[in-house]
Design a protein around this motif. Structure first.
Motif, mmCIF file in Angstrom:
data_model
loop_
_atom_site.group_PDB
_atom_site.id
_atom_site.type_symbol
_atom_site.label_atom_id
_atom_site.label_comp_id
_atom_site.label_asym_id
_atom_site.label_seq_id
_atom_site.Cartn_x
_atom_site.Cartn_y
_atom_site.Cartn_z
ATOM 1 N N ALA A 8 0.828 -1.203 0.000
ATOM 2 C CA ALA A 8 0.000 0.000 0.000
ATOM 3 C C ALA A 8 0.864 1.256 0.000
ATOM 4 O O ALA A 8 0.567 2.232 -0.702
ATOM 5 N N THR A 9 1.952 1.234 0.767
ATOM 6 C CA THR A 9 2.866 2.377 0.791
ATOM 7 C C THR A 9 3.451 2.643 -0.585
ATOM 8 O O THR A 9 3.565 3.790 -1.024
ATOM 9 N N LEU A 10 3.813 1.571 -1.297
ATOM 10 C CA LEU A 10 4.346 1.724 -2.650
ATOM 11 C C LEU A 10 3.322 2.376 -3.566
ATOM 12 O O LEU A 10 3.657 3.247 -4.372
ATOM 13 N N MET A 11 2.047 1.971 -3.451
ATOM 14 C CA MET A 11 1.010 2.600 -4.271
ATOM 15 C C MET A 11 0.890 4.089 -3.961
ATOM 16 O O MET A 11 0.703 4.915 -4.856
ATOM 17 N N GLY A 12 1.014 4.444 -2.673
ATOM 18 C CA GLY A 12 0.969 5.852 -2.299
ATOM 19 C C GLY A 12 2.122 6.641 -2.904
ATOM 20 O O GLY A 12 1.949 7.777 -3.351
ATOM 21 N N ILE A 13 3.295 6.032 -2.937
ATOM 22 C CA ILE A 13 4.470 6.695 -3.524
ATOM 23 C C ILE A 13 4.253 6.926 -5.019
ATOM 24 O O ILE A 13 4.544 8.007 -5.549
ATOM 25 N N ILE A 14 3.723 5.930 -5.706
ATOM 26 C CA ILE A 14 3.464 6.074 -7.141
ATOM 27 C C ILE A 14 2.395 7.137 -7.379
ATOM 28 O O ILE A 14 2.519 7.973 -8.272
ATOM 29 N N MET A 15 1.327 7.126 -6.574
ATOM 30 C CA MET A 15 0.254 8.098 -6.742
ATOM 31 C C MET A 15 0.759 9.523 -6.538
ATOM 32 O O MET A 15 0.335 10.455 -7.231
ATOM 33 N N ASN A 16 1.696 9.703 -5.589
ATOM 34 C CA ASN A 16 2.232 11.029 -5.284
ATOM 35 C C ASN A 16 3.498 11.343 -6.071
ATOM 36 O O ASN A 16 4.316 12.158 -5.642
ATOM 37 N N GLU A 17 3.651 10.684 -7.205
ATOM 38 C CA GLU A 17 4.738 10.948 -8.148
ATOM 39 C C GLU A 17 6.113 10.855 -7.493
ATOM 40 O O GLU A 17 6.966 11.725 -7.668
ATOM 41 N N GLY A 18 6.311 9.806 -6.720
ATOM 42 C CA GLY A 18 7.626 9.524 -6.163
ATOM 43 C C GLY A 18 7.860 10.027 -4.763
ATOM 44 O O GLY A 18 8.926 9.790 -4.187
ATOM 45 N N LEU A 19 6.871 10.706 -4.167
ATOM 46 C CA LEU A 19 7.012 11.211 -2.803
ATOM 47 C C LEU A 19 6.404 10.234 -1.809
ATOM 48 O O LEU A 19 5.261 9.798 -1.979
ATOM 49 N N LYS A 20 7.157 9.916 -0.760
ATOM 50 C CA LYS A 20 6.618 9.141 0.349
ATOM 51 C C LYS A 20 6.146 10.137 1.399
ATOM 52 O O LYS A 20 6.940 10.867 1.989
ATOM 53 N N ILE A 21 4.842 10.165 1.633
ATOM 54 C CA ILE A 21 4.244 11.137 2.544
ATOM 55 C C ILE A 21 3.898 10.444 3.852
ATOM 56 O O ILE A 21 3.278 9.387 3.861
ATOM 57 N N GLU A 22 4.329 11.039 4.938
ATOM 58 C CA GLU A 22 4.129 10.478 6.268
ATOM 59 C C GLU A 22 2.647 10.213 6.533
ATOM 60 O O GLU A 22 1.795 11.057 6.278
ATOM 61 N N LYS A 23 2.348 9.023 7.047
ATOM 62 C CA LYS A 23 0.967 8.666 7.364
ATOM 63 C C LYS A 23 0.598 9.138 8.764
ATOM 64 O O LYS A 23 1.440 9.242 9.633
ATOM 65 N N ARG A 24 -0.679 9.379 8.965
ATOM 66 C CA ARG A 24 -1.177 9.692 10.300
ATOM 67 C C ARG A 24 -2.656 9.341 10.356
ATOM 68 O O ARG A 24 -3.336 9.240 9.338
ATOM 69 N N ARG A 25 -3.141 9.165 11.583
ATOM 70 C CA ARG A 25 -4.525 8.763 11.786
ATOM 71 C C ARG A 25 -5.435 9.930 12.162
ATOM 72 O O ARG A 25 -6.629 9.888 11.910
ATOM 73 N N PHE A 26 -4.880 10.964 12.778
ATOM 74 C CA PHE A 26 -5.714 12.071 13.245
ATOM 75 C C PHE A 26 -5.259 13.380 12.610
ATOM 76 O O PHE A 26 -4.062 13.638 12.475
ATOM 77 N N GLU A 27 -6.224 14.192 12.234
ATOM 78 C CA GLU A 27 -5.935 15.522 11.700
ATOM 79 C C GLU A 27 -5.988 16.581 12.791
ATOM 80 O O GLU A 27 -5.321 17.601 12.698
ATOM 81 N N SER A 28 -6.823 16.361 13.837
ATOM 82 C CA SER A 28 -6.940 17.351 14.899
ATOM 83 C C SER A 28 -7.322 16.673 16.204
ATOM 84 O O SER A 28 -7.875 15.570 16.215
ATOM 85 N N LEU A 29 -6.986 17.330 17.323
ATOM 86 C CA LEU A 29 -7.288 16.835 18.660
ATOM 87 C C LEU A 29 -7.780 18.000 19.522
ATOM 88 O O LEU A 29 -7.370 19.149 19.315
ATOM 89 N N VAL A 30 -8.628 17.693 20.506
ATOM 90 C CA VAL A 30 -9.093 18.711 21.432
ATOM 91 C C VAL A 30 -9.025 18.145 22.849
ATOM 92 O O VAL A 30 -9.367 16.989 23.081
ATOM 93 N N PHE A 31 -8.547 18.967 23.779
ATOM 94 C CA PHE A 31 -8.434 18.575 25.186
ATOM 95 C C PHE A 31 -9.125 19.620 26.057
ATOM 96 O O PHE A 31 -9.035 20.821 25.798
ATOM 97 N N GLY A 32 -9.795 19.151 27.095
ATOM 98 C CA GLY A 32 -10.419 20.058 28.055
ATOM 99 C C GLY A 32 -11.481 20.943 27.455
ATOM 100 O O GLY A 32 -11.574 22.133 27.800
ATOM 101 N N GLU A 33 -12.287 20.385 26.578
ATOM 102 C CA GLU A 33 -13.292 21.193 25.893
ATOM 103 C C GLU A 33 -14.260 21.843 26.882
ATOM 104 O O GLU A 33 -14.739 21.209 27.820
ATOM 105 N N GLY A 34 -14.500 23.126 26.681
ATOM 106 C CA GLY A 34 -15.435 23.856 27.527
ATOM 107 C C GLY A 34 -14.867 24.284 28.858
ATOM 108 O O GLY A 34 -15.606 24.749 29.734
#
Length: 204
Positions: A8-34
């Motif tokens: 799957a990582t190889l497919m991502g590299i091919i899709m991004n024209e040779g760039l290996k882009i760091e994976k992550r699961r979360f885009e944002s986090l919130v603590f102590g809301e309110g």
């Protein structure tokens, strides 16, 4: 190696024209809301490392697109169908779909000194389809049976491509409703108003 994650990582590299882009699961986090101590964080732009030249990546992509158009992954191409001028269904040519299939039949064999097989043991059987769709999705579908019972199966990669054909359009339709394709990245910050925690898939 040929582990599903590596494929799957190889497919991502091919899709991004040779760039290996760091994976992550979360885009944002919130603590102590309110509370007075509320904190909100958003992910920085992921690290990008060039591992293939753009020319090599584009050539590889054209090759795997031909596998879908003319080769062993033609079944996957039927995941995206549109009516032609006569009302018959044909493949949607506006969708850029590439993929590669593979079937593994792993056995241990013992030979006598004349090269004749005297014993055979089934180890595992697997079938895989790795794919790229447009510039949005990449991933891998793997079917695997471990142990001597693998000798009771004769599936091939056509099963993986059929799973893709049946499930992928429905899955992406739902994902497209939830996750935008374009993403804005900002520095971690403090605010009195916190966003929701969002999550995005890196591969399917």
């Amino acid at each position: 190696g040929d582990r599903p994650e590596a494929l799957a990582t190889l497919m991502g590299i091919i899709m991004n024209e040779g760039l290996k882009i760091e994976k992550r699961r979360f885009e944002s986090l919130v603590f102590g809301e309110g509370t007075p101590y509320e904190l909100r964080f958003r992910a920085l732009e992921p690290k990008k490392t060039r591992v293939l030249s753009p020319e090599v990546a584009r050539t590889a992509r054209r090759a795997i697109e031909r596998v879908v158009e003319q080769g062993t992954a033609r079944r996957a191409g039927r995941a995206f169908m549109v009516p032609d001028e006569d009302g018959d269904m044909e493949r949607d040519r506006t969708v850029r779909l590439g993929g590669k299939t593979g079937t593994g039949d792993h056995r241990q064999k013992s030979f006598d000194r004349w090269g004749h097989v005297i014993d055979e043991k089934f180890v595992s059987r697997s079938a895989t389809f790795v794919f790229i769709k447009d510039t949005q999705y990449f991933g891998v579908i793997t079917i695997h049976v471990e142990g001597e019972e693998s000798g009771d199966y004769n599936f091939t990669s056509s099963m993986a491509t059929e799973i893709f054909r049946q499930l992928f359009p429905k899955l992406t339709n739902e994902l497209d409703k939830i996750y935008p394709h374009e993403q804005e990245f900002i520095e971690p910050s403090r605010s009195n108003k916190a966003p929701e925690v969002s999550m995005r898939t890196a591969s399917l």
